[in-house]
Write a protein that holds these residues in place. Structure first.
Motif, short mmCIF file in Angstrom:
data_model
loop_
_atom_site.label_atom_id
_atom_site.label_comp_id
_atom_site.label_asym_id
_atom_site.label_seq_id
_atom_site.Cartn_x
_atom_site.Cartn_y
_atom_site.Cartn_z
N VAL A 33 11.52 -1.43 -1.08
CA VAL A 33 10.26 -1.12 -1.74
C VAL A 33 10.48 0.00 -2.73
CG1 VAL A 33 7.85 -0.39 -1.45
CG2 VAL A 33 8.96 -1.74 0.33
N MET A 34 9.84 -0.11 -3.87
CA MET A 34 9.82 1.00 -4.83
C MET A 34 8.37 1.26 -5.19
SD MET A 34 13.18 0.60 -7.17
CE MET A 34 13.12 2.38 -7.47
N GLY A 35 8.10 2.52 -5.49
CA GLY A 35 6.71 2.84 -5.76
C GLY A 35 6.51 4.10 -6.55
N TRP A 36 5.27 4.36 -6.83
CA TRP A 36 4.85 5.58 -7.52
C TRP A 36 3.83 6.30 -6.66
CZ3 TRP A 36 6.85 7.49 -12.01
CH2 TRP A 36 7.66 6.64 -12.76
N GLU A 46 -0.11 11.20 -2.73
CA GLU A 46 -0.71 9.93 -2.34
C GLU A 46 0.00 8.77 -3.03
OE1 GLU A 46 -4.79 9.65 -3.56
OE2 GLU A 46 -4.34 9.92 -5.68
N LEU A 47 -0.02 7.64 -2.36
CA LEU A 47 0.55 6.44 -2.94
C LEU A 47 -0.35 5.93 -4.05
CD1 LEU A 47 2.60 4.06 -2.87
CD2 LEU A 47 1.04 2.95 -1.25
N VAL A 48 0.25 5.61 -5.18
CA VAL A 48 -0.48 5.02 -6.29
C VAL A 48 -0.27 3.51 -6.31
CG1 VAL A 48 -0.71 4.91 -8.80
CG2 VAL A 48 -0.25 7.11 -7.67
N ALA A 49 1.00 3.10 -6.25
CA ALA A 49 1.33 1.68 -6.29
C ALA A 49 2.73 1.48 -5.76
CB ALA A 49 1.23 1.13 -7.72
N SER A 50 2.96 0.31 -5.18
CA SER A 50 4.30 -0.03 -4.70
C SER A 50 4.58 -1.50 -4.97
CB SER A 50 4.45 0.28 -3.21
OG SER A 50 3.60 -0.55 -2.46
N ILE A 51 5.87 -1.82 -4.99
CA ILE A 51 6.29 -3.19 -5.20
C ILE A 51 7.50 -3.47 -4.34
CG2 ILE A 51 7.65 -2.53 -7.26
CD1 ILE A 51 6.87 -5.34 -8.41
N SER A 52 7.45 -4.58 -3.61
CA SER A 52 8.54 -4.92 -2.71
C SER A 52 9.63 -5.68 -3.47
CB SER A 52 8.02 -5.78 -1.56
OG SER A 52 7.72 -7.09 -2.04
N THR A 57 2.90 -6.54 -4.54
CA THR A 57 2.42 -5.25 -5.00
C THR A 57 1.27 -4.73 -4.14
OG1 THR A 57 0.92 -6.33 -6.56
CG2 THR A 57 3.09 -5.69 -7.39
N ASN A 58 1.13 -3.41 -4.17
CA ASN A 58 0.08 -2.75 -3.42
C ASN A 58 -0.43 -1.60 -4.27
OD1 ASN A 58 -1.55 -2.05 -1.11
ND2 ASN A 58 -0.11 -0.38 -0.73
N LYS A 64 -6.80 0.29 -8.83
CA LYS A 64 -6.81 -1.17 -8.93
C LYS A 64 -7.53 -1.61 -10.20
CE LYS A 64 -6.47 -2.47 -4.06
NZ LYS A 64 -7.19 -3.00 -2.88
N GLY A 65 -6.91 -2.54 -10.90
CA GLY A 65 -7.49 -3.04 -12.14
C GLY A 65 -7.15 -2.20 -13.36
N ARG A 66 -6.57 -1.03 -13.14
CA ARG A 66 -6.23 -0.15 -14.27
C ARG A 66 -4.71 0.06 -14.39
NH1 ARG A 66 -7.73 5.04 -14.27
NH2 ARG A 66 -7.76 5.27 -12.00
N PHE A 67 -4.02 0.07 -13.27
CA PHE A 67 -2.58 0.32 -13.26
C PHE A 67 -1.84 -0.96 -12.86
CE2 PHE A 67 -2.64 5.17 -12.21
CZ PHE A 67 -3.53 5.38 -13.25
#
Length: 115
Positions: A33-36, A46-52, A57-58, A64-67
Motif C-alpha cells: 500500500v502507498m498513501g498520502w 491523518e490519512l488522506v488517500a491510499s492505493i493498494s 483506493t481509499n 472524496k470527489g476532490r482528490f
C-alpha cells in the motif's frame, strides 16, 4: 533503506489545484500500500488517500470527489491530484509506503491554501 521524496507542494488559492508526487528509491510495486497523509498545526496526522498494489483506493471523507491518488510503478511514483482546494486542506503532506509490518515516510511537503 527506503527513501520517499515528496514534491509539488506550495501556496494555492482556495478553489485551486495542486499535484503532489512521491518518488520512491525502489519500485513502488514492492509495497502493498502507498498513501498520502497530512498533518495540520495542532492536529494529529491523518490519512488522506491510499492505493493498494491492485489499485484499490481509499479516501478520507473530507477529500472524496476532490482528490485522486494514482501510482506509476514504472516510474516509482505515487501522485496525489488535489482539486477544489479549501483552507482546511492546509497541512504538511507526507508520502507513506507499507511493506509487511514496515512503514516508511517521506519528509513532507507543505501545502498552503490561502487567498
Amino acid at each position: 533503506q527506503v527513501q520517499l521524496v515528496e514534491s509539488g507542494g506550495g501556496l494555492v488559492q482556495p478553489g485551486g489545484s495542486l499535484r503532489l508526487s512521491c518518488l520512491a528509491s525502489e519500485s513502488t510495486a514492492n509495497f502493498a500500500v502507498m498513501g498520502w497523509y497530512r498533518q495540520a498545526p495542532g492536529k494529529q496526522r491523518e490519512l488522506v488517500a491510499s492505493i493498494s498494489s491492485t489499485g484499490t483506493t481509499n479516501y478520507a471523507d473530507s477529500v472524496k470527489g476532490r482528490f485522486t491518488i494514482s501510482r506509476d510503478n514504472a516510474k516509482n511514483t505515487v501522485n496525489l491530484q488535489m482539486s477544489s482546494l479549501k483552507s482546511e486542506d492546509t497541512a504538511v503532506y507526507y508520502c507513506n509506503a507499507r511493506r509487511s509490518f514496515n512503514f516508511y515516510w517521506g519528509q513532507g511537503t507543505q501545502v498552503t491554501v490561502s487567498s
